[in-house]
Design a protein around this motif. Structure first.
Motif, PDB file in Angstrom:
ATOM      1  N   LYS A  60       0.837  -1.154   0.115  1.00  0.00           N
ATOM      2  CA  LYS A  60      -0.075  -0.080  -0.011  1.00  0.00           C
ATOM      3  C   LYS A  60       0.811   1.287  -0.056  1.00  0.00           C
ATOM      4  CE  LYS A  60      -4.196   1.674   2.414  1.00  0.00           C
ATOM      5  NZ  LYS A  60      -4.955   1.165   3.375  1.00  0.00           N
ATOM      6  N   ASP A  61       1.799   1.249   0.720  1.00  0.00           N
ATOM      7  CA  ASP A  61       2.744   2.270   0.861  1.00  0.00           C
ATOM      8  C   ASP A  61       3.638   2.675  -0.342  1.00  0.00           C
ATOM      9  OD1 ASP A  61       2.162   3.041   3.615  1.00  0.00           O
ATOM     10  OD2 ASP A  61       3.900   1.752   4.240  1.00  0.00           O
ATOM     11  N   LYS A  62       3.815   1.479  -1.231  1.00  0.00           N
ATOM     12  CA  LYS A  62       4.737   1.619  -2.448  1.00  0.00           C
ATOM     13  C   LYS A  62       3.489   2.125  -3.456  1.00  0.00           C
ATOM     14  CE  LYS A  62       6.961  -1.902  -3.851  1.00  0.00           C
ATOM     15  NZ  LYS A  62       7.430  -3.176  -4.306  1.00  0.00           N
ATOM     16  N   LEU A  63       2.657   1.734  -3.510  1.00  0.00           N
ATOM     17  CA  LEU A  63       1.448   2.509  -4.389  1.00  0.00           C
ATOM     18  C   LEU A  63       1.017   3.855  -3.934  1.00  0.00           C
ATOM     19  CD1 LEU A  63      -1.513  -0.192  -4.273  1.00  0.00           C
ATOM     20  CD2 LEU A  63       0.065   0.455  -6.404  1.00  0.00           C
ATOM     21  N   ASN A 106       4.699  -6.150  -6.496  1.00  0.00           N
ATOM     22  CA  ASN A 106       5.248  -6.388  -5.241  1.00  0.00           C
ATOM     23  C   ASN A 106       6.338  -7.248  -5.224  1.00  0.00           C
ATOM     24  OD1 ASN A 106       5.078  -6.491  -2.518  1.00  0.00           O
ATOM     25  ND2 ASN A 106       3.598  -8.014  -2.495  1.00  0.00           N
ATOM     26  N   VAL A 107       7.465  -6.856  -6.161  1.00  0.00           N
ATOM     27  CA  VAL A 107       8.725  -7.612  -6.114  1.00  0.00           C
ATOM     28  C   VAL A 107       9.860  -6.238  -5.760  1.00  0.00           C
ATOM     29  CG1 VAL A 107       8.208  -9.513  -7.825  1.00  0.00           C
ATOM     30  CG2 VAL A 107       9.280  -7.085  -8.651  1.00  0.00           C
ATOM     31  N   GLU A 108      10.997  -6.889  -5.606  1.00  0.00           N
ATOM     32  CA  GLU A 108      12.171  -5.855  -5.330  1.00  0.00           C
ATOM     33  C   GLU A 108      12.160  -4.665  -6.427  1.00  0.00           C
ATOM     34  OE1 GLU A 108      16.831  -5.794  -3.827  1.00  0.00           O
ATOM     35  OE2 GLU A 108      15.621  -7.425  -3.553  1.00  0.00           O
ATOM     36  N   ASN A 109      12.122  -5.213  -7.539  1.00  0.00           N
ATOM     37  CA  ASN A 109      12.474  -4.168  -8.661  1.00  0.00           C
ATOM     38  C   ASN A 109      11.518  -4.314  -9.612  1.00  0.00           C
ATOM     39  OD1 ASN A 109      14.945  -2.684  -7.543  1.00  0.00           O
ATOM     40  ND2 ASN A 109      16.027  -4.835  -8.313  1.00  0.00           N
ATOM     41  N   PRO A 110      10.365  -3.819  -9.576  1.00  0.00           N
ATOM     42  CA  PRO A 110       9.218  -4.174 -10.672  1.00  0.00           C
ATOM     43  C   PRO A 110       9.746  -3.363 -11.799  1.00  0.00           C
ATOM     44  CG  PRO A 110       8.417  -2.322  -8.998  1.00  0.00           C
ATOM     45  CD  PRO A 110       9.658  -2.785  -8.498  1.00  0.00           C
ATOM     46  N   SER A 111       9.116  -4.013 -12.962  1.00  0.00           N
ATOM     47  CA  SER A 111       9.785  -3.336 -14.268  1.00  0.00           C
ATOM     48  C   SER A 111       9.098  -1.912 -14.537  1.00  0.00           C
ATOM     49  CB  SER A 111       9.052  -4.358 -15.554  1.00  0.00           C
ATOM     50  OG  SER A 111       7.632  -4.416 -15.582  1.00  0.00           O
ATOM     51  N   GLU A 112       9.665  -1.259 -15.461  1.00  0.00           N
ATOM     52  CA  GLU A 112       8.994   0.114 -15.814  1.00  0.00           C
ATOM     53  C   GLU A 112       7.716   0.012 -16.196  1.00  0.00           C
ATOM     54  OE1 GLU A 112       8.910   4.224 -15.668  1.00  0.00           O
ATOM     55  OE2 GLU A 112      10.615   2.931 -14.995  1.00  0.00           O
ATOM     56  N   GLU A 113       7.394  -0.975 -17.236  1.00  0.00           N
ATOM     57  CA  GLU A 113       6.162  -1.139 -17.688  1.00  0.00           C
ATOM     58  C   GLU A 113       5.022  -1.380 -16.545  1.00  0.00           C
ATOM     59  OE1 GLU A 113       4.457  -5.174 -19.623  1.00  0.00           O
ATOM     60  OE2 GLU A 113       5.583  -4.128 -21.193  1.00  0.00           O
ATOM     61  N   VAL A 114       5.381  -2.009 -15.526  1.00  0.00           N
ATOM     62  CA  VAL A 114       4.297  -2.359 -14.287  1.00  0.00           C
ATOM     63  C   VAL A 114       4.192  -0.922 -13.758  1.00  0.00           C
ATOM     64  CG1 VAL A 114       4.057  -3.448 -12.201  1.00  0.00           C
ATOM     65  CG2 VAL A 114       4.776  -4.611 -14.203  1.00  0.00           C
TER      66      VAL A 114
END
Length: 77
Positions: free
Chosen positions: A4-7, A47-55
């Motif tokens: 939630k905080d990442k969003l 919700n991974v360490e390094n999400p792709s730029e596309e996501v």
């Protein structure tokens, strides 16, 4: 930092500032909850360490759409 905080961190600061301060936390939290509920597959990729730029771009588009609808609904835009 939880999902939630990442969003919420992806939400544009200029849009957040348009939300009245007394409902800001609720509005951003509700937006994050809505995205997590409606887009579980995308959240899994995010919700991974390094999400792709596309996501990240896709999530930002979703955030913008939700904010635009809410701001219009409440007469802030």
């Amino acid at each position: 930092m939880d999902l939630k905080d990442k969003l919420i961190a992806l939400m544009p600061e200029e849009e957040i500032k348009k939300i009245p301060f007394f409902v800001r936390e609720h509005a951003t939290g509700a937006t994050a909850d809505k995205i997590m509920d409606e887009h579980p597959d995308l959240m899994e990729k995010f919700n991974v360490e390094n999400p792709s730029e596309e996501v990240i771009v896709e999530i930002k588009k979703i955030i913008s759409t939700i904010f635009d609808k809410k701001m219009k609904k409440h007469g802030f835009k």
